[in-house]
Design a protein around this motif. Sequence first.
Motif, mmCIF file in Angstrom:
data_model
loop_
_atom_site.group_PDB
_atom_site.id
_atom_site.type_symbol
_atom_site.label_atom_id
_atom_site.label_comp_id
_atom_site.label_asym_id
_atom_site.label_seq_id
_atom_site.Cartn_x
_atom_site.Cartn_y
_atom_site.Cartn_z
ATOM 1 N N SER A 1 35.804 19.051 -6.492
ATOM 2 C CA SER A 1 35.085 20.113 -7.276
ATOM 3 C C SER A 1 35.579 20.462 -8.766
ATOM 4 O O SER A 1 35.388 21.233 -9.398
ATOM 5 N N SER A 2 36.897 19.610 -8.950
ATOM 6 C CA SER A 2 37.751 19.786 -9.803
ATOM 7 C C SER A 2 37.768 18.697 -10.864
ATOM 8 O O SER A 2 38.687 18.610 -11.757
ATOM 9 N N ASP B 1 37.437 19.781 -1.892
ATOM 10 C CA ASP B 1 38.631 20.386 -2.315
ATOM 11 C C ASP B 1 39.075 19.545 -3.406
ATOM 12 O O ASP B 1 38.850 18.512 -3.837
ATOM 13 N N PRO B 2 39.882 20.279 -4.513
ATOM 14 C CA PRO B 2 40.201 19.998 -5.799
ATOM 15 C C PRO B 2 41.290 18.716 -5.329
ATOM 16 O O PRO B 2 41.929 18.867 -4.235
ATOM 17 N N THR C 1 46.396 17.887 -5.616
ATOM 18 C CA THR C 1 46.890 19.155 -5.027
ATOM 19 C C THR C 1 47.841 18.873 -3.844
ATOM 20 O O THR C 1 47.276 17.838 -3.227
ATOM 21 N N SER D 1 47.538 20.167 -1.050
ATOM 22 C CA SER D 1 46.697 20.176 0.333
ATOM 23 C C SER D 1 45.815 18.896 0.288
ATOM 24 O O SER D 1 45.564 18.195 1.243
ATOM 25 N N GLN E 1 47.983 16.085 1.552
ATOM 26 C CA GLN E 1 47.962 16.244 2.928
ATOM 27 C C GLN E 1 46.794 15.692 3.597
ATOM 28 O O GLN E 1 46.763 15.283 4.804
ATOM 29 N N GLY E 2 45.681 16.171 2.911
ATOM 30 C CA GLY E 2 44.602 15.786 3.755
ATOM 31 C C GLY E 2 44.238 14.220 3.771
ATOM 32 O O GLY E 2 43.755 13.587 4.726
ATOM 33 N N SER F 1 46.682 12.869 6.313
ATOM 34 C CA SER F 1 46.476 13.574 7.787
ATOM 35 C C SER F 1 45.162 13.018 8.368
ATOM 36 O O SER F 1 44.916 13.266 9.634
ATOM 37 N N LYS G 1 42.391 13.965 7.095
ATOM 38 C CA LYS G 1 41.209 14.849 6.765
ATOM 39 C C LYS G 1 40.051 14.072 6.106
ATOM 40 O O LYS G 1 39.021 14.597 6.324
ATOM 41 N N PHE H 1 46.748 23.811 4.320
ATOM 42 C CA PHE H 1 47.591 23.512 5.419
ATOM 43 C C PHE H 1 48.917 24.454 5.222
ATOM 44 O O PHE H 1 50.015 24.062 5.884
ATOM 45 N N PRO I 1 40.292 25.453 -8.909
ATOM 46 C CA PRO I 1 39.601 25.579 -10.211
ATOM 47 C C PRO I 1 38.265 26.038 -10.468
ATOM 48 O O PRO I 1 37.962 26.500 -11.573
#
Lengths: 453, 313
Positions: free
Chosen positions: A207-208, A261-262, A265, A267, A270-271, A274, A276, B151, B258
Amino acid sequence: MGKFPKRAAMTLGTVAIASLLLAGCATSGTSAGGTTSAVSKADITKAMNTPATITFWTWVPKIQSEVNLFEKKYPKIKVNVVNLGQGATYYTKLESAISAGSGAPDVAQVEYTHLPSFELSKNLKDLAPYGAADVKSQFSASAWNLVASGNAIYGIPQDSGPLGLLYRTDILKADGVAAPQTWAEFATAADKVHAADPSQYLTDIPSSNGSAFLGLFQQAGANPFSYTGGKTVNINLNSATGKKVVDYWSTLIQKGDISTDPDFTDSWYQGLASGKYASWVAAAWGPVFLQGTAAKTSGNWRAAELPQWTAGDHASGIVGGSADSVLSSTKHPIASAVFTQFLNSDKQATLDFATQQFLFPTTAATLSNSEFSDQKSPFYGGQQVNKVFAGISSKITGQFGSLPFMDQVYDSFNTTLGKAMANGGTGMDAGLADWQAAVVKYAKAQGFTVTTN
Amino acid sequence: MSETIAATTAARNAKAPRRRRNETKRKQTIAAYAFVIPFLLLFLLMLVVPLVYSGYLSLFRSQLIGGLTFVGLGNFIQAATDPLFLAGVLRMAFFLVVQVPIMLALSLLFALLLDSGRLRFPRLIRLGIFIPYAVPGVVAALMWGYLYGDFGPFSQLAHFLTIPAPNFLGAGTALYSIMNIVTWGWVGYNMIVIYSALRSIPTELYDAAEMDGAGAIRVAWSIKIPAVRPAIILTAIFSVIGTFQLFNEPKLLQSVAPNVIDGAYTPNLYAYTLAFTDHEVNYAAAVSFILGIVIMIVSYVVQLSTQRRERAK
């Protein structure tokens, strides 16, 4: 306080104000880079044998080795490479140097999306008179389209970012899903993956990232922006094709099958690592980037074309990539122009860019060079990833324009369409309309005439 | 009139010694200015000149098409009615009303506890509370960005307990999350200011209070807090200024959230976005000026209200 310091303060103040006024008057006096008559071969030969030093601003690491090839061929011309790193500050520095009237480079790397803003301020030299058209045939059409504006050529393509899909073959296999060929299959797959493990999503549509979302627009055949110099811009985000793309993702996001998710970044990294996200809609610079980010999942990834709107199509978009442009303030236009052409069309230099710096090539010769396209990557289970993206690149057709203020376009995405995405996907239609309205409003405030075709 | 004549006569009579005194005085004056000049130069170059320059800039409007035009106070009028700017100012006013009292109450409490001498390892505790202030704001925001994130420990714990993870950076929560970061970062600093004020209270006052049978809490309430009042007012004014200039924390959390923290989230961030994303440097200068005026007014109101209360006593 005595009399002296008061007077001194006043004098200082006057001097300060006077110098400011002067600074204000001395706005950049750089001449327009408009069309000049073609430069003759003899002139070019003469210039390339006259000692000169040109300055080159870039963010490509270790580019000196490719520059050395140029200096070897043209020993009279010295290139002073200045690496300033990528990002918004690069353009701030470039704009400051240009408006200061001194300290600007002769040649600068500029992203395709930022070319129009320098074109608008008439700071780029048209390279057509310097033989740029002669090298046109060596480049992929999709890349050349991004530097050409009418008959003018505002840079030589250096790298490109055709979009593909990088996906986790192990996750899809475990969920009994085949790699999706169409967006319809993709939607079914997204449902299955998320149902099998609620903490997993088939992909993340950030969304970013307005730029990435516009890549999806391009794939669907929308061309919302155009600018061909002058005062008129065309802005049509809210087209039928644009709405189709937005509606598709709105449904998936509302179901909760896709995350928003933006990106870029902590996370998000990591997504990817991992599991996700089971796939990533990535530009051609993505595969190498992913290897570093998700090293632990090596061997489980594959690259493919983007899912298609119509089965059997091979449509894609381009996100990212840059050209080398000559600034109109240069004192060595010929040497600079020849440098940009050599650097990005020489066989060895372009191959080195592709295999050493992992820039996705723009020349047909390198795209089909087996040293590049046959590379097998263990991270992708031995797949020839470059060949996949070279195939995608060759099939990109059509125009995709940029506005002279793309930073503002991306920024307003976050507060309109991106916001609706982050809020669970409801109201994305209205979000798209808001985005269109925000960009139009800005363009009008900046004095542009706006058309919405 | 007669006084002037008298003074002149007196001056004439004492001419010789006066001249010598004048000379030493002038020497001293020159020396004083010599000492001040380095500061004055930097002050002029780094503060006055940029201020004058941005004041000059704020009187123009630059457009991508059409270039620079003089608009007088047009930018100021636009800013005064700009909903994005006003929303940012209101958001910070709310921030001020909620966060600053909490932060200062905590600072005061810790300072009083440290000063009471009843804590074990007081130096260690003092250092522990102060350390967040020493962590650069950028690092702190990145660290909290991770803690609040998907996380981070809170989400992981929620995931482990199979309860929905808290969204610290949602539309309704982000402001409070930023308040938390600022409080965490600045409690120690304000505590040190108040604590050092507490250390300078004459101990005889405590002895007298003890003689009168006052307990520790009574001493704190009736002697210590009134005595450190100027220090508390000082920290309050610093906090007012700091709040309206909030920039680092929202700017860094912007990459994580954002769609919540937009370019106009705080007035300072708005000026930044205007200048560097929207290419409206002139309007950004006007917004900065108005922000400065808002800060001056609010600081003055805070000072005035505390003074009036003092006088009412």
